[in-house]
Design a protein around this motif. Sequence first.
Motif, PDB file in Angstrom:
ATOM      1  N   UNK A   2       0.721  -1.300  -0.047  1.00 27.86           N
ATOM      2  CA  UNK A   2       0.008  -0.176   0.087  1.00 27.86           C
ATOM      3  C   UNK A   2       0.963   1.390  -0.027  1.00 27.86           C
ATOM      4  N   UNK A   5       2.283   1.823  -3.335  1.00 23.24           N
ATOM      5  CA  UNK A   5       1.425   2.651  -4.137  1.00 23.24           C
ATOM      6  C   UNK A   5       1.312   4.010  -3.961  1.00 23.24           C
ATOM      7  N   UNK A   6       1.387   4.291  -2.658  1.00 24.36           N
ATOM      8  CA  UNK A   6       1.005   5.622  -2.193  1.00 24.36           C
ATOM      9  C   UNK A   6       2.106   6.769  -2.566  1.00 24.36           C
ATOM     10  N   UNK A  23     -12.830   5.385 -11.594  1.00 28.39           N
ATOM     11  CA  UNK A  23     -13.323   5.267 -10.128  1.00 28.39           C
ATOM     12  C   UNK A  23     -14.807   4.930 -10.278  1.00 28.39           C
ATOM     13  N   UNK A  28     -11.209   0.650  -8.278  1.00 30.47           N
ATOM     14  CA  UNK A  28     -10.880   1.434  -7.028  1.00 30.47           C
ATOM     15  C   UNK A  28      -9.670   1.938  -7.063  1.00 30.47           C
ATOM     16  N   UNK A  31      -9.590   5.356  -7.563  1.00 27.48           N
ATOM     17  CA  UNK A  31      -9.606   6.358  -6.556  1.00 27.48           C
ATOM     18  C   UNK A  31      -8.457   6.394  -5.431  1.00 27.48           C
ATOM     19  N   UNK A  32      -7.826   5.202  -5.382  1.00 28.43           N
ATOM     20  CA  UNK A  32      -6.619   5.144  -4.548  1.00 28.43           C
ATOM     21  C   UNK A  32      -5.446   6.112  -5.239  1.00 28.43           C
ATOM     22  N   UNK A  35      -6.669   9.455  -4.129  1.00 28.39           N
ATOM     23  CA  UNK A  35      -6.418   9.707  -2.795  1.00 28.39           C
ATOM     24  C   UNK A  35      -4.983  10.162  -2.506  1.00 28.39           C
ATOM     25  N   UNK A  36      -3.865   9.353  -3.260  1.00 29.44           N
ATOM     26  CA  UNK A  36      -2.429   9.849  -3.119  1.00 29.44           C
ATOM     27  C   UNK A  36      -2.541  11.501  -3.477  1.00 29.44           C
ATOM     28  N   UNK A  39      -4.279  13.826  -0.844  1.00 28.85           N
ATOM     29  CA  UNK A  39      -4.052  13.791   0.631  1.00 28.85           C
ATOM     30  C   UNK A  39      -3.514  14.590   1.191  1.00 28.85           C
ATOM     31  N   UNK A  64     -12.688  11.523   2.310  1.00 33.39           N
ATOM     32  CA  UNK A  64     -12.505  10.585   1.372  1.00 33.39           C
ATOM     33  C   UNK A  64     -13.396   9.548   1.142  1.00 33.39           C
ATOM     34  N   UNK A  65     -13.643   8.954   2.571  1.00 34.29           N
ATOM     35  CA  UNK A  65     -14.778   7.909   2.660  1.00 34.29           C
ATOM     36  C   UNK A  65     -16.054   8.537   1.977  1.00 34.29           C
ATOM     37  N   UNK A  68     -15.669   8.736  -1.752  1.00 34.98           N
ATOM     38  CA  UNK A  68     -15.879   7.407  -2.349  1.00 34.98           C
ATOM     39  C   UNK A  68     -17.104   6.577  -2.361  1.00 34.98           C
TER      40      UNK A  68
END
Lengths: 190, 151
Positions: A2, A5-6, A23, A28, A31-32, A35-36, A39, A64-65, A68
Amino acid sequence: MEDERAAEPCRPDMSDEDLLAEAQAGDDAAFHELTDRHAQRLFRLAFSLVGGTVDAEDVVQETLLGAFEHIRKFEGRSSVKTWLTSILMRQAARHHRRRSRSRETWLANGDHAAPGRGGGVREASDRRLDVRRALGRLSADHRQVVVLREYDGMSYAEMAEVLGVPQGTVESRLHRARQELKDLLRDYLP
Amino acid sequence: MGGCTYQSRLAAYHDGELPPERRREVQEHVAGCPACAAELERLRAVSRLLQSARAPAMPEDMAGRLHEALVPARERGIIRICRAVSLAAAALLVVCGAWLLTGRPDGAASAGPLAEWEVAAVTLDPELAQASAEEATALWLVSDLSRENGL
């Protein structure tokens, strides 16, 4: 995995809007990636709005939730940045209301000063603390416009879109907020 | 400090929100107006102070936590969809059950007379109805054979 990827964007050539479309189609990973991308900026905004690292992380996570879970409702009428920022503003305001002790949080979490260092460092950290306290004393509406303008560099039009108010309201809030800050920080001003 | 008509434009000037012509106009005014120059300097000083108190960077491990938080969110979404589908199926079952229990609605009742073969298929021969089980079997065999032989 993770964290790797971030740290490294997987699709740097794709625009935010393209990623969001992916997304929305159920990817998904897209969307990640978003996020990166956002954030760090969202965290700094949240920190300036709620005044503490833990609270700021909560606000970013809720933002973010929320994004999403409601991703299919995004119609692309604003940029992804504007959309996420407006969700963050609402989450921060909700967080602020939930926590009646928010002003104490501001006083408690303002700084990471290292005591016992030289006078210059101490002076700078004291000033930083005073500025954050002053920011924390503003009303939520006034703090929002100051943070968006001074820390995110948003234009009046962008702020109006994010906050869902007319541009004239943004300008008057910013004017009053700066008047308050000038008063609260008068010892540091010429 | 007060009184100068340009004071209200200083914030927009400071924020870079004025079109080029207006910007030049304010710039020229400020050069010759000590009150506006002082006010502009205060605006800049407030901005500098705020910049000196910028938020720290996001904690290094926060990105991983954000990604982890998004996984249960997806699972919640799937569970919600499953729940909605189950509810829809249950509702359909209830409606069908009620329809079967309460008899056909008006539309079905007015479908017209049944065809002869339908009536024949469900109607007992009077002889068969009154016969015992063995007799009924014998009668049925006889009638079946008669039909086969064209009698």
